[in-house]
Design an enzyme around this catalytic site. Structure first.
Site, PDB file in Angstrom:
ATOM      1  CE  LYS A  76      -1.458   1.540   4.164  1.00 22.20           C
ATOM      2  NZ  LYS A  76      -1.117   2.929   4.478  1.00 22.20           N
ATOM      3  CG  ASN A  77       2.514   2.680   3.538  1.00 17.35           C
ATOM      4  OD1 ASN A  77       1.332   2.989   3.373  1.00 17.35           O
ATOM      5  ND2 ASN A  77       3.044   2.484   4.743  1.00 17.35           N
ATOM      6  NE  ARG A  86      -0.561  13.211   8.533  1.00 14.12           N
ATOM      7  CZ  ARG A  86       0.538  13.416   7.880  1.00 14.12           C
ATOM      8  NH1 ARG A  86       0.959  12.567   6.979  1.00 14.12           N
ATOM      9  NH2 ARG A  86       1.262  14.492   8.129  1.00 14.12           N
ATOM     10  CB  CYS A  91      -3.417  10.327  12.158  1.00 11.63           C
ATOM     11  SG  CYS A  91      -1.885   9.708  12.775  1.00 11.63           S
ATOM     12  NE  ARG A 106       1.350  10.454  10.361  1.00  6.26           N
ATOM     13  CZ  ARG A 106       0.964   9.471   9.561  1.00  6.26           C
ATOM     14  NH1 ARG A 106      -0.140   8.826   9.813  1.00  6.26           N
ATOM     15  NH2 ARG A 106       1.693   9.148   8.511  1.00  6.26           N
ATOM     16  CG  ASP A 146       4.237   1.540   9.324  1.00  5.99           C
ATOM     17  OD1 ASP A 146       3.872   2.387  10.161  1.00  5.99           O
ATOM     18  OD2 ASP A 146       4.463   1.828   8.132  1.00  5.99           O
ATOM     19  NE  ARG A 159      -6.740   3.888   6.272  1.00  8.07           N
ATOM     20  CZ  ARG A 159      -5.654   4.115   7.006  1.00  8.07           C
ATOM     21  NH1 ARG A 159      -5.649   3.799   8.272  1.00  8.07           N
ATOM     22  NH2 ARG A 159      -4.605   4.655   6.479  1.00  8.07           N
TER      23      ARG A 159
HETATM   24  N1  EPU Z   1       7.562  14.594  10.239  1.00  9.81           N
HETATM   25  C1  EPU Z   1       7.833  15.922  10.493  1.00  9.81           C
HETATM   26  N2  EPU Z   1       7.572  16.818   9.504  1.00  9.81           N
HETATM   27  C2  EPU Z   1       7.087  16.458   8.291  1.00  9.81           C
HETATM   28  C3  EPU Z   1       6.819  15.100   8.042  1.00  9.81           C
HETATM   29  C4  EPU Z   1       7.068  14.188   9.040  1.00  9.81           C
HETATM   30  O1  EPU Z   1       8.296  16.269  11.583  1.00  9.81           O
HETATM   31  O2  EPU Z   1       6.903  17.323   7.433  1.00  9.81           O
HETATM   32  C5  EPU Z   1       7.825  13.591  11.292  1.00  9.81           C
HETATM   33  C6  EPU Z   1       6.593  12.774  11.651  1.00  9.81           C
HETATM   34  O3  EPU Z   1       5.819  13.420  12.645  1.00  9.81           O
HETATM   35  C7  EPU Z   1       7.214  11.498  12.135  1.00  9.81           C
HETATM   36  C8  EPU Z   1       8.425  11.322  11.238  1.00  9.81           C
HETATM   37  O4  EPU Z   1       8.705  12.630  10.735  1.00  9.81           O
HETATM   38  O5  EPU Z   1       7.655  11.640  13.453  1.00  9.81           O
HETATM   39  C9  EPU Z   1       8.235  10.370  10.085  1.00  9.81           C
HETATM   40  O6  EPU Z   1       7.037  10.692   9.369  1.00  9.81           O
HETATM   41  P1  EPU Z   1       6.921  10.441   7.819  1.00  9.81           P
HETATM   42  O7  EPU Z   1       6.690  11.725   7.125  1.00  9.81           O
HETATM   43  O8  EPU Z   1       8.069   9.600   7.363  1.00  9.81           O
HETATM   44  O9  EPU Z   1       5.579   9.590   7.722  1.00  9.81           O
HETATM   45  P2  EPU Z   1       4.654   9.523   6.442  1.00  9.81           P
HETATM   46  O10 EPU Z   1       5.480   9.629   5.234  1.00  9.81           O
HETATM   47  O11 EPU Z   1       3.519  10.453   6.607  1.00  9.81           O
HETATM   48  C10 EPU Z   1       4.784   6.950   6.002  1.00  9.81           C
HETATM   49  C11 EPU Z   1       3.839   5.807   6.034  1.00  9.81           C
HETATM   50  C12 EPU Z   1       3.471   5.468   7.475  1.00  9.81           C
HETATM   51  C13 EPU Z   1       4.758   5.138   8.232  1.00  9.81           C
HETATM   52  C14 EPU Z   1       5.727   6.315   8.132  1.00  9.81           C
HETATM   53  C15 EPU Z   1       7.064   6.050   8.794  1.00  9.81           C
HETATM   54  C16 EPU Z   1       2.627   6.010   3.968  1.00  9.81           C
HETATM   55  C17 EPU Z   1       1.332   6.242   3.282  1.00  9.81           C
HETATM   56  N3  EPU Z   1       2.635   6.127   5.295  1.00  9.81           N
HETATM   57  O12 EPU Z   1       4.080   8.055   6.586  1.00  9.81           O
HETATM   58  O13 EPU Z   1       2.674   4.306   7.392  1.00  9.81           O
HETATM   59  O14 EPU Z   1       4.469   4.869   9.562  1.00  9.81           O
HETATM   60  O15 EPU Z   1       5.959   6.633   6.747  1.00  9.81           O
HETATM   61  O16 EPU Z   1       7.672   4.942   8.232  1.00  9.81           O
HETATM   62  O17 EPU Z   1       3.607   5.684   3.335  1.00  9.81           O
HETATM   63  C18 EPU Z   1       1.056   2.761   8.086  1.00  9.81           C
HETATM   64  O18 EPU Z   1       1.180   2.196   6.991  1.00  9.81           O
HETATM   65  O19 EPU Z   1       0.437   2.245   9.039  1.00  9.81           O
HETATM   66  C19 EPU Z   1       1.671   4.065   8.279  1.00  9.81           C
HETATM   67  C20 EPU Z   1       1.315   4.912   9.243  1.00  9.81           C
END
Ligand code: EPU
Length: 462
Positions: free
Chosen positions: A22-23, A93, A117, A122, A315, A407
């Site tokens: 998915k991701n 998101r 979330c 986030r 995850d 999801r």
């Molecule tokens: N962060 C910031 N600023 C930003 C973005 C992120 O401080 O602008 C922080 C976040 O708060 C967090 C860390 O950086 O502490 C990592 O967040 P990241 O941006 O990497 O998360 P994401 O890209 O929104 C994806 C996955 C998540 C997974 C995370 C970490 C997808 C759709 N989602 O989220 O997946 O936990 O990377 O590996 O790819 C899940 O599948 O259950 C899921 C939550």
């Protein structure tokens, strides 16, 4: 709303195949906005998040065709639509991953700011800072992010944040930079395998990207990208979840399309815990191979700290907590990516797990046996951990609100039942649904704990 009725205590055996990630699929789908050529993805599971992003892309002028055989074809037919509205972004998101591609190709993108979330605030500051470095003007209006640029210009972009890099932020800047003028260097880029999958597909579309999978990615912008066909990488989190299911039930299963090299940190911990994970054919490609997972339920404790890839993935934190709940001794789990990602702790405790949380650390004191109980799913991976606990528990476990699970796992109950589990998907009656919705202070015949959490549940999802 569906719920699962699980009869615990059945040993898993047999063979399953892991679906596409998915991701990985979500940013790949968003990348179809970078071209008017046809982008065809294969190995895409029938997941709620995939359908939701498909609907959003449809709103943004992309013709999205869901094939009957795990494929999606996407062709942009109208580039005048520029707004990703709140009612679509709030359900998922990850909709934020349309920002970079739309801005780069159309010169303007208006996207509702995603909310927090179930496991924290986030932020998306790094996404926005990265795109601003490429020359985008970023403004906020009425809860929308408005990003504009004539043509983006290559630059050096630093994407490190307080908890490491950002996966979707890297995907956004990487995708946008493919059409920027000149060279972009992303420093402190996310190294997750899903970023490598995205870079591989973008290169197939005509992009010039080097270094994906390392913290430094170099992108030489091109004038235009074309269509392509791409097979989505297997889902490492789904693979890890089913490996734990085998481990928790004294099981012995074979998993095909197992992304071995993406799961080294988790495999290392499984090994420490006493779960055997071995390649069926040692000469198989580590990217996608068959593994045998077996355990004799003598599980040892371990210490886990979640980290950005190649560290232990957040995850899989909830699922490992379920596993360590029945290990022989005390384990320590520290969450460094989302320090509040512990909604499963209270629910696992209802099943007899001995969990002691202090801030972002949980001490897991292993018990001999979990007990079936009614529990409530609160986010995708928390749901998976409750189902794993239910498989190993004595008696019946009812997991409500499994739409969270849908999801990210396609028909998990069918996959587990094919291995010998006893899980029934049931529909809640209207009376039960109404009861879930009553305020926390009103006692419920199904347990005050369940009702209280129902009232708190936020809308935005992972
Ligand atoms: N962060 C910031 N600023 C930003 C973005 C992120 O401080 O602008 C922080 C976040 O708060 C967090 C860390 O950086 O502490 C990592 O967040 P990241 O941006 O990497 O998360 P994401 O890209 O929104 C994806 C996955 C998540 C997974 C995370 C970490 C997808 C759709 N989602 O989220 O997946 O936990 O990377 O590996 O790819 C899940 O599948 O259950 C899921 C939550």
């Amino acid at each position: 709303m569906d719920f699962f009725r699980i009869q615990g205590g059945h040993r898993l055996s047999g063979r399953i195949t892991i679906e596409g990630a998915k991701n990985a699929a979500l940013p790949l789908m968003a990348a179809s906005l970078l071209t008017t050529g046809r982008v065809k993805l294969t190995n895409v599971g029938p997941l709620a998040d995939i359908r939701n992003l498909g609907s959003l892309l449809g709103k943004l002028g992309v013709n999205v065709d869901f094939g009957s055989d795990d494929t999606i074809s996407m062709t942009t037919v109208d580039e005048s639509c520029l707004h990703a509205p709140y009612d679509m972004v709030k359900t998922m998101r990850a909709s934020i991953c349309v920002l970079g591609p739309m801005l780069a190709r159309r010169g303007r993108a208006v996207i509702s700011m995603p909310g927090g979330c179930a496991f924290g605030t986030r932020p998306i500051d790094l996404h926005l800072r990265g795109l601003a470095k490429l020359g985008a003007k970023i403004e906020m209006d009425g809860g929308d992010i408005i990003a504009t640029a004539d043509r983006l210009k290559g630059a050096t972009v630093f994407l490190g944040g307080p908890n490491g890099s950002t996966v979707l932020g890297t995907a956004n800047v990487l995708s946008a930079a493919t059409l920027a003028e000149g060279r972009t260097v992303i420093e402190s880029a996310a190294c997750e395998p899903e970023i490598v999958d995205l870079a591989n597909m973008l290169n197939r579309m005509g992009a010039k990207i080097r270094g994906a999978g390392s913290p430094r990615i170099v992108i030489d912008g091109v004038e235009a990208l074309g269509g392509c066909e791409h097979r989505v990488m297997p889902d490492r989190i789904v693979a890890g979840t089913y490996a734990i299911a085998a481990a928790m039930t004294n099981g012995d299963i074979v998993i095909d399309d197992f992304p071995y090299d993406s799961l080294l940190a988790a495999i290392n911990h499984l090994d420490e815990i006493g779960v055997h994970v071995s390649k069926v054919n040692p000469n198989d490609d580590d990217f996608r191979c068959s593994v045998r997972v077996s355990s004799n339920r003598v599980l040892k404790p371990t210490i886990i700290t979640t980290q950005p890839h190649p560290g232990f993935p957040t995850d899989l934190q909830a699922q490992f907590m379920a596993l360590l709940s029945i290990a022989d001794g005390n384990s320590i789990i520290t969450e460094k990516i989302y320090p509040e990602r512990f909604l499963h702790v209270a629910e696992l405790s209802r099943m007899g797990a001995q969990l002691y949380r202090q801030g972002s650390t949980v001490v897991v004191s292993g018990v001999r046996q979990l007990h079936g109980a009614p529990v409530m799913a609160s986010d995708l991976r928390a749901s998976a951990s409750l189902i794993l606990a239910g498989l190993a528990a004595h008696g019946e476990t009812i997991v409500s609100r499994v739409y969270h699970l849908d999801r990210g796992y396609s028909s998990m109950e069918k996959v587990l039942n094919s291995l010998g589990a006893r899980i029934e998907r049931c529909k809640e009656t209207k009376a039960e649904v109404a009861e879930d919705a009553v305020p926390a202070i009103i006692p419920s015949i199904r347990g005050a704990g369940l009702t209280a959490r129902a009232a708190q549940e936020p809308e935005a999802k992972a």
